[in-house]
Design a protein around this motif. Sequence first.
Motif, PDB file in Angstrom:
ATOM      1  N   TRP A 226       0.849  -1.182   0.000  1.00 12.51           N
ATOM      2  CA  TRP A 226       0.000   0.000   0.000  1.00 12.51           C
ATOM      3  C   TRP A 226       0.893   1.243   0.000  1.00 12.51           C
ATOM      4  O   TRP A 226       1.880   1.328   0.719  1.00 12.51           O
TER       5      TRP A 226
ATOM      6  N   THR B 269      -4.617   6.947   2.019  1.00 13.60           N
ATOM      7  CA  THR B 269      -5.351   7.894   2.856  1.00 13.60           C
ATOM      8  C   THR B 269      -6.822   7.517   2.834  1.00 13.60           C
ATOM      9  O   THR B 269      -7.374   7.215   1.776  1.00 13.60           O
TER      10      THR B 269
ATOM     11  N   VAL C 126      -6.857   7.740   8.172  1.00 10.28           N
ATOM     12  CA  VAL C 126      -5.513   7.245   7.854  1.00 10.28           C
ATOM     13  C   VAL C 126      -4.879   8.250   6.900  1.00 10.28           C
ATOM     14  O   VAL C 126      -5.512   8.692   5.942  1.00 10.28           O
TER      15      VAL C 126
ATOM     16  N   SER D 161      -0.258   6.487   4.393  1.00  9.72           N
ATOM     17  CA  SER D 161       0.443   5.327   4.952  1.00  9.72           C
ATOM     18  C   SER D 161       1.126   4.539   3.840  1.00  9.72           C
ATOM     19  O   SER D 161       0.562   4.355   2.754  1.00  9.72           O
TER      20      SER D 161
ATOM     21  N   LEU E  99      -7.286   1.093   8.447  1.00 12.07           N
ATOM     22  CA  LEU E  99      -6.200   0.790   7.519  1.00 12.07           C
ATOM     23  C   LEU E  99      -6.280  -0.658   7.055  1.00 12.07           C
ATOM     24  O   LEU E  99      -6.096  -0.943   5.858  1.00 12.07           O
TER      25      LEU E  99
ATOM     26  N   THR F 232       1.525   7.432  10.364  1.00 13.56           N
ATOM     27  CA  THR F 232       2.463   6.319  10.460  1.00 13.56           C
ATOM     28  C   THR F 232       3.730   6.808  11.145  1.00 13.56           C
ATOM     29  O   THR F 232       4.455   7.653  10.596  1.00 13.56           O
TER      30      THR F 232
END
Length: 723
Positions: free
Chosen positions: A108, A112, A126, A129, A152, A326
């Motif tokens: 990934w 977002t 998220v 990431s 996520l 993250t």
Amino acid sequence: MEEIQSQSDNYRSSSSSASSPASRVPSSNFFYLRKPGSLRQPISFEDSPEWEDTDVDVRVEDGGDSIHVATTPASPSLSKLNSGSMPSPPLPEGAVVARKIAGASIVWRDLTVTIKGKRKYSDKVVKSSNGYALPGTMTVIMGPAKSGKSTLLRAIAGRLPDSARMYGEVFVNGAKSRMPYGSYGFVERESTLIGSLTVQEFLYYSALLQLPGFFCQKRSVVEDAITAMSLGDYANKLIGGHCYMKGLRSGERRRISIARELVMRPHIMFIDEPLYHLDSVSALLMMVTLKKLASTGCTLIFTIYQSSTEVFGLFDRICLLSNGNTLFFGETLACLQHFSNAGFPCPIMQSPSDHFLRAINTDFDRIIAMCKNWQDDHGDLSSVNMDTAVAIRTLEATYKSSTDAAAVDTMISKLTEKEGPTLKSKGKASCGTRIAVLTWRSLLIMSREWKYYWLRLILCMLLTLCVGTVFSGLKHSLSSVATRVAAIFSFVSFASLLSIAGVPAHIKEIKIYASEKSNHHSGPLVFLLGQLLSSIPFLFLISISSSLVFYFLTGLRDEFSLLMYFVLNFFMCLLVNEGLMLVVASVWQDIFWSILTLVSIHVVMMLSAGYFRIRDALPRPLWTYPISYIAFHTYSIQGLLENEYLGTSFAVGQVRTISGYEAIQNTYDISRNSNSKWENLLVLFVMAAVYRILSFFLLQFCVGAGTSVRRIFQCKQDTSNTR
């Protein structure tokens, strides 16, 4: 930056004092990460080696579909980590290890996720990431509550709710494509199991619902799943137990939920909180089992909140989240080095996961603020003197500029530069097979669920005996007409009302359906047909036993055809009532509100059924139209009275006689037509079909929407922490 530096220095000094030999003496009761060949020697960050990513080359041999992993010698970090908890025999350099399960790499990039709020898609759960997971490894997404872990995980698996929007890219074996059915498994945080089945039966029926082919071919698949999740000792035990034996514990139940997805032999497994509600022993057993599963080649990605040192030592890679950001992605022990580099080293006698969460969980700030005047025997209440927000910003900034982030970007580029084998769907069981499996499974459940089914039959028989004895000894005379009408009304109304006792069973079935629907194991049409076919024998048993007792106790007309119509009419009445209960249960999906709603509906239907006041005399705007016409009591009672009185006559004095219709017309409204009782039966059949059709749409949209609402609520809780 000065604030960050001062906070880091303050934290470093407190952590160093906590970990110094002068302040604390190591105890044999603590678990340590051991070096190879050493005993009871804790790892310190000062003597840790340089951190490097392990290179894994995923390739597919010609002529086959199994993926092999070319392994290089384990990095010093992993050898330390594994030697401290789960030693394994070393592999020769460059060895090619054949896996039983063909895993798949998943990547990934810039992922977002936004949730639709007051401002359209403005709440980021998220944020940008990046990460990857490789065959034969366990990748864990860790973070405090409401940090975006589950969101996520769902985004990577492609299972976000309709209210969420995802930006970024997800690659499977280097290709941007959705994972087909059967190529991956997803285990929810709270899975619904069937307590009246044994472990082997539950998994076997799950295999029949998921896999195409013959029944005999699925025995080996079930046995493999049982072996993979270490459930051999519980294979023949009931999941929920019975009245004299407790059911399986939460650890075994969690492994059963995972085994249900393993019957498809998926390439990738997504697990939301595998250690949810597990004690330390069950958690360690769960992670050892998952580590064994990963060693077969399956790609494992799961979320976790907290873990012990032994459990932490089993992870291969960790993705650390806080408020959707993250803070780190890489090898587990490299995460400890990352915290040390940022100025937050972990004390040697503290669990790494505890240390991570202590540093990035904002809830600790409130606790420290509440207890700032308290002191324990060692001085401060907490040895961690820092602002969590500052720590989060420091860790995020340190990670973005570190070699770990650069190594992740490099690995992502390698995994996405060339497309690998495309995952293929493994096929589904046919619709007819699924209906047959659900029907047989429901029949088996009914035979064992005495509390919801057999007790309901007993209560219905007791009610019939009570009503029958109260109205027993009635002769077929003009004076007994009103009493017979009261008897039939009481029997139909109270028996239908008593059927509400089956609501908990319907709620259970709907929860099982929702769980199976989310993984595409079932559908609304298959569920409804299976539930209908399995309920027919049970409802017919109730109708024929209750009708026989009531019919002969009250002395109704002694003709076989009339008796059979009575049984068929009452059976259709119960079938309509079952459909009504299914509709209400699908709307509420809650026992209390479903029962309350059904009782209210039944009371209103009983009032408008024409017994307390003839239907033509009811107020027309509401009670006649539409309530009396949608009350199934009306058609059932009217049909039974027409069955009893049409074609009969009663003597009035010694000369004159009146027909049964004339005798009852002042007590209850029936039709003169001799075929009207069959018309009433047809109306009941149509009502039963309409309720089932309505249930189909509710199961298709409302039950799915109800599940999505819970997910949306969870995602919005995540969002509330990211603002």
